[in-house]
Design a protein around this motif. Structure first.
Motif, short mmCIF file in Angstrom:
data_model
loop_
_atom_site.label_atom_id
_atom_site.label_comp_id
_atom_site.label_asym_id
_atom_site.label_seq_id
_atom_site.Cartn_x
_atom_site.Cartn_y
_atom_site.Cartn_z
N ASP A 17 15.69 2.77 -4.95
CA ASP A 17 15.75 1.32 -4.77
C ASP A 17 14.61 0.83 -3.87
O ASP A 17 13.97 -0.18 -4.17
CB ASP A 17 17.09 0.90 -4.16
CG ASP A 17 18.24 1.01 -5.13
OD1 ASP A 17 17.99 1.02 -6.35
OD2 ASP A 17 19.39 1.09 -4.67
N ASP A 18 14.37 1.53 -2.78
CA ASP A 18 13.31 1.12 -1.86
C ASP A 18 11.93 1.21 -2.51
O ASP A 18 11.08 0.33 -2.31
CB ASP A 18 13.33 1.99 -0.60
CG ASP A 18 14.57 1.75 0.24
OD1 ASP A 18 15.18 0.66 0.12
OD2 ASP A 18 14.94 2.65 1.02
N THR B 36 13.03 -4.47 -11.48
CA THR B 36 13.44 -4.94 -10.16
C THR B 36 12.69 -6.24 -9.90
O THR B 36 11.47 -6.29 -10.03
CB THR B 36 13.08 -3.91 -9.07
OG1 THR B 36 13.75 -2.69 -9.38
CG2 THR B 36 13.51 -4.39 -7.70
N VAL C 101 15.48 0.68 -11.80
CA VAL C 101 16.12 1.81 -11.11
C VAL C 101 17.33 2.21 -11.93
O VAL C 101 18.21 1.38 -12.20
CB VAL C 101 16.54 1.41 -9.69
CG1 VAL C 101 17.24 2.57 -9.00
CG2 VAL C 101 15.34 0.96 -8.88
N THR D 124 18.82 -0.20 -14.76
CA THR D 124 18.25 -1.55 -14.81
C THR D 124 16.87 -1.50 -15.45
O THR D 124 16.17 -0.50 -15.36
CB THR D 124 18.15 -2.16 -13.40
OG1 THR D 124 17.27 -1.36 -12.61
CG2 THR D 124 19.50 -2.25 -12.73
N GLU E 47 11.64 -1.72 -5.01
CA GLU E 47 11.46 -2.99 -4.31
C GLU E 47 10.07 -3.07 -3.68
O GLU E 47 9.44 -4.12 -3.68
CB GLU E 47 12.53 -3.17 -3.24
CG GLU E 47 12.44 -4.53 -2.57
CD GLU E 47 13.56 -4.80 -1.60
OE1 GLU E 47 13.34 -5.61 -0.68
OE2 GLU E 47 14.65 -4.22 -1.74
#
Length: 171
Positions: A42-43, A120, A114, A117, A46
């Protein structure tokens, strides 16, 4: 048959030399590596989306410099630079202070997806201050400032007092 001299069956040394413990350690390292990779996905996504957001802001800065090169920057030129892209609102507000023009826009950054999905998305609110060219100066200057609100960057335009664009019903 396949025994090595000096190593007894069923001892820790036998398991190490026969490969069982080595395979288990390798498997454990792989599981931990996959867990760390998944926990930071996720990081990373993003971060890439934020890099895309900054890149988009810099591209618009260059486009505004080109649009203001003739000494005039009208609303239609500004509107072409900041198109609407859901979930970002695009052009939010234009202010004119003497020769300077301050444009506030909510921009969109897109990063990789991610797991399940497809992508992002991050949004950011930016002000672009356009100072037209003056005598002895090369050309117009455009400065960028990102409006941020701690712990709520997605609502930076609203928290900074910038009204959301209203949608009027068509008749």
């Amino acid at each position: 048959m396949g025994r090595r001299d000096g190593v007894r069956s069923g001892t820790a040394g036998g398991c190490v030399f026969n490969g069982c413990l080595g395979v288990l350690v390798l498997l454990l390292v792989c599981v931990i590596g996959l867990w760390v990779w998944a926990a930071t996905a996720d990081d990373r996504a993003e971060g890439e989306a934020r890099a895309d957001l900054r890149s988009g802001a810099e591209t618009r800065q260059e486009t505004l410099v080109g649009a203001a090169a003739d000494g005039v920057l009208d609303d239609s030129e500004i509107a072409r630079v900041f198109s609407h892209g859901k979930p970002a609102h695009g052009l939010v507000r234009i202010e004119r202070h003497g020769p300077d023009v301050i444009v506030t826009a909510e921009l969109l950054g897109v990063g990789p997806g991610v797991f399940l999905t497809s992508e992002t998305l991050v949004t950011g609110c930016f002000t672009f201050t356009v100072t037209p060219k003056e005598r002895g100066h090369r050309g117009p200057e455009v400065t960028i400032r990102e409006l941020t609100v701690e712990n709520a960057p997605h609502s930076a335009c609203a928290a900074a007092g910038v009204p959301s664009p209203s949608i009027s019903p068509s008749h």
